[in-house]
Design an enzyme around this catalytic site. Structure first.
Site, PDB file in Angstrom:
ATOM      1  N   TYR A  91      -0.232   0.403   6.987  1.00 59.66           N
ATOM      2  CA  TYR A  91       0.898   0.225   7.898  1.00 59.66           C
ATOM      3  C   TYR A  91       0.662  -0.772   9.024  1.00 59.66           C
ATOM      4  O   TYR A  91       1.556  -1.008   9.835  1.00 59.66           O
ATOM      5  CB  TYR A  91       1.294   1.586   8.496  1.00 59.66           C
ATOM      6  CG  TYR A  91       1.560   2.615   7.434  1.00 59.66           C
ATOM      7  CD1 TYR A  91       2.660   2.503   6.590  1.00 59.66           C
ATOM      8  CD2 TYR A  91       0.705   3.692   7.247  1.00 59.66           C
ATOM      9  CE1 TYR A  91       2.898   3.429   5.589  1.00 59.66           C
ATOM     10  CE2 TYR A  91       0.938   4.634   6.258  1.00 59.66           C
ATOM     11  CZ  TYR A  91       2.032   4.491   5.426  1.00 59.66           C
ATOM     12  OH  TYR A  91       2.256   5.411   4.442  1.00 59.66           O
ATOM     13  N   HIS A 116      10.330   0.313   2.829  1.00 58.63           N
ATOM     14  CA  HIS A 116       8.989   0.862   3.044  1.00 58.63           C
ATOM     15  C   HIS A 116       8.064  -0.276   3.439  1.00 58.63           C
ATOM     16  O   HIS A 116       8.169  -1.376   2.892  1.00 58.63           O
ATOM     17  CB  HIS A 116       8.449   1.529   1.769  1.00 58.63           C
ATOM     18  CG  HIS A 116       9.360   2.568   1.234  1.00 58.63           C
ATOM     19  ND1 HIS A 116       9.389   3.851   1.745  1.00 58.63           N
ATOM     20  CD2 HIS A 116      10.315   2.514   0.271  1.00 58.63           C
ATOM     21  CE1 HIS A 116      10.326   4.546   1.101  1.00 58.63           C
ATOM     22  NE2 HIS A 116      10.893   3.753   0.216  1.00 58.63           N
TER      23      HIS A 116
END
Length: 148
Positions: free
Chosen positions: A22, A100
């Site tokens: 991330y 995402h």
């Protein structure tokens, strides 16, 4: 044009959790970037994050009531199993963009399936924080009727 950005479970921990997947960008930085790009594109972007599935469903219901022009959603792990959120999204009549940061198709097998896939306009994944900007451009394009 009003676009609602829905952030799911654990996204308040962006910048702290699993930087390999991330990165180090925070949720506040993602939201600020979306709002800035939204202004450039002529859209107001309202961001919402929760770790509670029922609150997410209620916010989706509110997007329906408010007649949002588009909804973007990164539901996190809920993507793979929350039929409650899927059913709430199915109420919407506006374009829905699923996104995402990581490439969910290159991760653990349980992440390869999205229970939202058959009701969203499209899915953007694997581009880190750029997934959000790409999704916003796609949402604005869908609202304007550009493309297919």
């Amino acid at each position: 044009m009003k676009i609602v950005m829905l952030h799911g479970i654990n996204h308040n921990m962006f910048g702290k959790r699993d930087p390999v997947q991330y990165g180090t960008i925070t949720l506040a930085e993602i939201d600020a970037g979306l709002q800035s790009l939204g202004r450039e594109l002529g859209a107001e972007v309202e961001c919402f994050q929760t770790n509670h599935e029922g609150e997410m469903c209620e916010r989706i219901h509110q997007a329906f009531i408010d007649q949002a022009d588009a909804v973007m959603i990164n539901a996190g792990a809920w993507t793979h199993y929350s039929y409650g959120i899927r059913d709430a999204l199915a109420i919407l009549t506006c374009p829905i963009i699923e996104l995402h940061m990581s490439n969910i198709h290159a991760r653990e097998p349980f992440r390869h399936v999205s229970v939202f896939a058959d009701i969203v306009r499209g899915q953007i994944c694997g581009f880190g924080a750029d997934s959000y900007r790409l999704a916003l451009r796609a949402a604005v394009s869908a609202v304007r009727g550009d493309g297919a």
